[in-house]
Structure formats: C-alpha cells, structure tokens
Design a protein around this motif. Structure first.
Motif, PDB file in Angstrom:
ATOM      1  N   MET A  35      -3.588  36.609  44.366  1.00 33.72           N
ATOM      2  CA  MET A  35      -2.227  36.479  44.120  1.00 33.72           C
ATOM      3  C   MET A  35      -1.873  35.914  42.472  1.00 33.72           C
ATOM      4  SD  MET A  35      -0.432  37.835  46.449  1.00 33.72           S
ATOM      5  CE  MET A  35       1.008  37.347  45.976  1.00 33.72           C
ATOM      6  N   LEU A  36      -3.044  35.088  42.226  1.00 32.95           N
ATOM      7  CA  LEU A  36      -2.599  34.444  40.880  1.00 32.95           C
ATOM      8  C   LEU A  36      -2.998  35.506  39.872  1.00 32.95           C
ATOM      9  CD1 LEU A  36      -3.508  30.810  41.248  1.00 32.95           C
ATOM     10  CD2 LEU A  36      -1.214  31.858  41.467  1.00 32.95           C
ATOM     11  N   LEU A  37      -3.934  36.482  40.176  1.00 34.52           N
ATOM     12  CA  LEU A  37      -4.323  37.386  39.095  1.00 34.52           C
ATOM     13  C   LEU A  37      -3.091  38.514  39.166  1.00 34.52           C
ATOM     14  CD1 LEU A  37      -8.024  38.001  40.298  1.00 34.52           C
ATOM     15  CD2 LEU A  37      -7.292  37.146  38.070  1.00 34.52           C
ATOM     16  N   LEU A  38      -2.598  38.621  40.192  1.00 33.69           N
ATOM     17  CA  LEU A  38      -1.296  39.575  40.056  1.00 33.69           C
ATOM     18  C   LEU A  38      -0.435  38.977  39.378  1.00 33.69           C
ATOM     19  CD1 LEU A  38      -1.329  40.911  43.846  1.00 33.69           C
ATOM     20  CD2 LEU A  38      -1.442  42.387  41.716  1.00 33.69           C
ATOM     21  N   ARG A  39      -0.018  37.623  39.389  1.00 27.44           N
ATOM     22  CA  ARG A  39       0.860  36.866  38.710  1.00 27.44           C
ATOM     23  C   ARG A  39       0.756  37.200  36.954  1.00 27.44           C
ATOM     24  NH1 ARG A  39       0.060  30.793  38.645  1.00 27.44           N
ATOM     25  NH2 ARG A  39      -1.505  31.465  36.933  1.00 27.44           N
ATOM     26  N   GLU A  40      -0.394  36.790  37.029  1.00 30.19           N
ATOM     27  CA  GLU A  40      -0.903  37.033  35.554  1.00 30.19           C
ATOM     28  C   GLU A  40      -0.733  38.193  34.970  1.00 30.19           C
ATOM     29  OE1 GLU A  40      -1.180  34.922  33.338  1.00 30.19           O
ATOM     30  OE2 GLU A  40      -0.651  33.287  34.757  1.00 30.19           O
ATOM     31  N   ILE A  72      -9.634  48.820  45.587  1.00 26.91           N
ATOM     32  CA  ILE A  72      -8.371  49.173  46.239  1.00 26.91           C
ATOM     33  C   ILE A  72      -7.335  49.984  45.648  1.00 26.91           C
ATOM     34  CG2 ILE A  72      -7.027  47.024  46.218  1.00 26.91           C
ATOM     35  CD1 ILE A  72      -8.005  48.733  49.390  1.00 26.91           C
ATOM     36  N   GLY A  73      -7.419  49.838  44.226  1.00 29.01           N
ATOM     37  CA  GLY A  73      -6.492  50.722  43.510  1.00 29.01           C
ATOM     38  C   GLY A  73      -5.276  50.191  42.853  1.00 29.01           C
ATOM     39  N   ILE A  74      -5.323  48.756  42.895  1.00 35.27           N
ATOM     40  CA  ILE A  74      -4.152  47.840  42.374  1.00 35.27           C
ATOM     41  C   ILE A  74      -4.311  47.651  40.866  1.00 35.27           C
ATOM     42  CG2 ILE A  74      -3.307  45.494  42.561  1.00 35.27           C
ATOM     43  CD1 ILE A  74      -3.801  45.425  45.477  1.00 35.27           C
ATOM     44  N   PHE A  75      -5.499  47.563  40.344  1.00 37.22           N
ATOM     45  CA  PHE A  75      -5.688  47.521  38.763  1.00 37.22           C
ATOM     46  C   PHE A  75      -6.428  48.819  38.651  1.00 37.22           C
ATOM     47  CE2 PHE A  75      -5.292  43.000  39.374  1.00 37.22           C
ATOM     48  CZ  PHE A  75      -4.308  42.561  38.307  1.00 37.22           C
ATOM     49  N   GLY A  97      -0.282  48.607  42.262  1.00 31.72           N
ATOM     50  CA  GLY A  97      -0.249  47.319  41.999  1.00 31.72           C
ATOM     51  C   GLY A  97       1.274  46.858  41.605  1.00 31.72           C
ATOM     52  N   ARG A  98       2.040  47.920  40.934  1.00 29.37           N
ATOM     53  CA  ARG A  98       3.421  47.392  40.400  1.00 29.37           C
ATOM     54  C   ARG A  98       4.171  47.409  41.495  1.00 29.37           C
ATOM     55  NH1 ARG A  98       1.803  50.595  36.175  1.00 29.37           N
ATOM     56  NH2 ARG A  98       2.985  52.352  37.021  1.00 29.37           N
ATOM     57  N   ASP A  99       4.120  47.902  42.835  1.00 30.90           N
ATOM     58  CA  ASP A  99       4.431  47.845  43.993  1.00 30.90           C
ATOM     59  C   ASP A  99       4.483  46.464  44.721  1.00 30.90           C
ATOM     60  OD1 ASP A  99       5.580  50.295  43.811  1.00 30.90           O
ATOM     61  OD2 ASP A  99       4.432  51.423  45.128  1.00 30.90           O
ATOM     62  N   LEU A 100       3.756  45.481  44.411  1.00 32.57           N
ATOM     63  CA  LEU A 100       3.648  44.354  44.922  1.00 32.57           C
ATOM     64  C   LEU A 100       4.362  43.340  44.238  1.00 32.57           C
ATOM     65  CD1 LEU A 100      -0.295  44.178  45.075  1.00 32.57           C
ATOM     66  CD2 LEU A 100       1.242  43.836  47.013  1.00 32.57           C
ATOM     67  N   LEU A 101       5.159  43.745  43.033  1.00 32.00           N
ATOM     68  CA  LEU A 101       6.289  42.851  42.475  1.00 32.00           C
ATOM     69  C   LEU A 101       7.203  42.217  43.340  1.00 32.00           C
ATOM     70  CD1 LEU A 101       7.619  41.478  39.955  1.00 32.00           C
ATOM     71  CD2 LEU A 101       8.659  43.407  39.672  1.00 32.00           C
ATOM     72  N   PRO A 102       7.825  42.816  44.246  1.00 32.66           N
ATOM     73  CA  PRO A 102       8.881  42.347  45.401  1.00 32.66           C
ATOM     74  C   PRO A 102       7.951  41.178  46.103  1.00 32.66           C
ATOM     75  CG  PRO A 102       9.187  44.603  45.416  1.00 32.66           C
ATOM     76  CD  PRO A 102       8.035  44.224  44.563  1.00 32.66           C
ATOM     77  N   ALA A 103       6.754  41.419  46.673  1.00 34.54           N
ATOM     78  CA  ALA A 103       6.033  40.304  47.262  1.00 34.54           C
ATOM     79  C   ALA A 103       5.871  39.160  46.468  1.00 34.54           C
ATOM     80  CB  ALA A 103       4.857  41.131  47.880  1.00 34.54           C
TER      81      ALA A 103
END
Length: 156
Positions: A35-40, A72-75, A97-103
């Motif tokens: 989650m923190l990698l996604l945040r960054e 998995i295809g997020i990055f 990965g961008r679709d995870l923004l709302p989460a």
C-alpha cells in the motif's frame, strides 16, 4: 446497520464467500509495504531507490514487493539510463494500478477521520479548482448510498 443480502445469500449458513474479490485483492495489496509503494507511485515516485527510501523498507523488501506488483500487472517495469550509467528500471503504474486510486484515497480518508487528531497531514484536492476530493459509495444513478441502503445479490 449492514448491507442486505438478497435471494440465496440471505441465509448465510447456506453459502461461503468463495472467489471473494476482497480476499483476492488483499492477496495482492494487503501488506503495508504494498500500500505504501502504491501511495508513493500516486505521488510520482518511479525509481527503485526512491521507493525503498520513501516507504522506509529495505531494498530486499522493496525488490520483492515490486516484483510481485509487476507480476500481477499493477506496475510496469520500464528501462531508463542516466548518462554514463548502466540501464536501470523504473516502475510505472498500469491502468490496473491506477484503478487502485479510490481504494488508496479511501484508506487515507478513513485514517484522517479516525486515526489523526488534526484531520491528517495532507489533503487531496482537485487540480483545477482546489476543492477537496473524497471517496463515496455512489449508485450508477449518481446517488450517494449509505451502508444500510445497500443490497448484495448474486452476479449472474
């Protein structure tokens, strides 16, 4: 207050939550480091060293988690090369990965409300207007929907 379960779902003793999309999502992004990698990434980080430093994890943990998120295809892993240096890779969010923004924003919003005394250190705003953004549950008709006004049905 809870969602209403419809049809065969109403008797919870008669079914199990197999193939649960929440469970599958948590297998992918259910760790603090993911989650923190996604945040960054949403903040614009793309380089491996920056991810590890900004998230505060070891390079080994960063490498392992980024490898999983690429698989998995997020990055997407894209090569770059600084003058006089060897080829290295940066990590760019894919559409998945961008679709995870709302989460991610929803978790931030929840943390700001329930875990911060001052409403949180950051505020996400719309670039054009400066107006704050928030994640809400909204029907396809455009209505905000509260928990006790939701219904779950089998998706055929």
């Amino acid at each position: 207050m809870a969602m209403k379960l419809e049809g065969v779902l109403a008797d919870r003793r008669q079914w199990k939550a197999t193939r649960c999309s929440i469970g599958k999502a948590m297998e992918v992004v259910g760790t603090r480091s993911a989650m923190l990698l996604l945040r960054e990434a949403f903040y614009g980080t793309t380089r491996f060293d920056d991810f590890a430093e900004r998230v505060g994890i070891t390079e080994a943990v960063a490498a392992g988690r980024l490898k999983e998120l690429v698989a998995i295809g997020i990055f997407d892993k894209q090569p770059y090369r600084e003058p006089g240096q060897r080829t290295r890779y940066e990590y760019v969010l894919t559409p998945m990965g961008r679709d995870l923004l709302p989460a991610v924003i929803a978790l931030m919003q929840w943390g700001d409300k329930h875990l911060q005394d001052d409403g949180g250190p950051l505020r996400v705003v719309e670039d054009d207007t400066g107006s704050g953004v928030r994640v809400v549950i909204q029907s396809e008709a455009g209505n905000e929907v509260e928990l006790d006004n939701l219904r779950v049905r089998v998706n055929h």
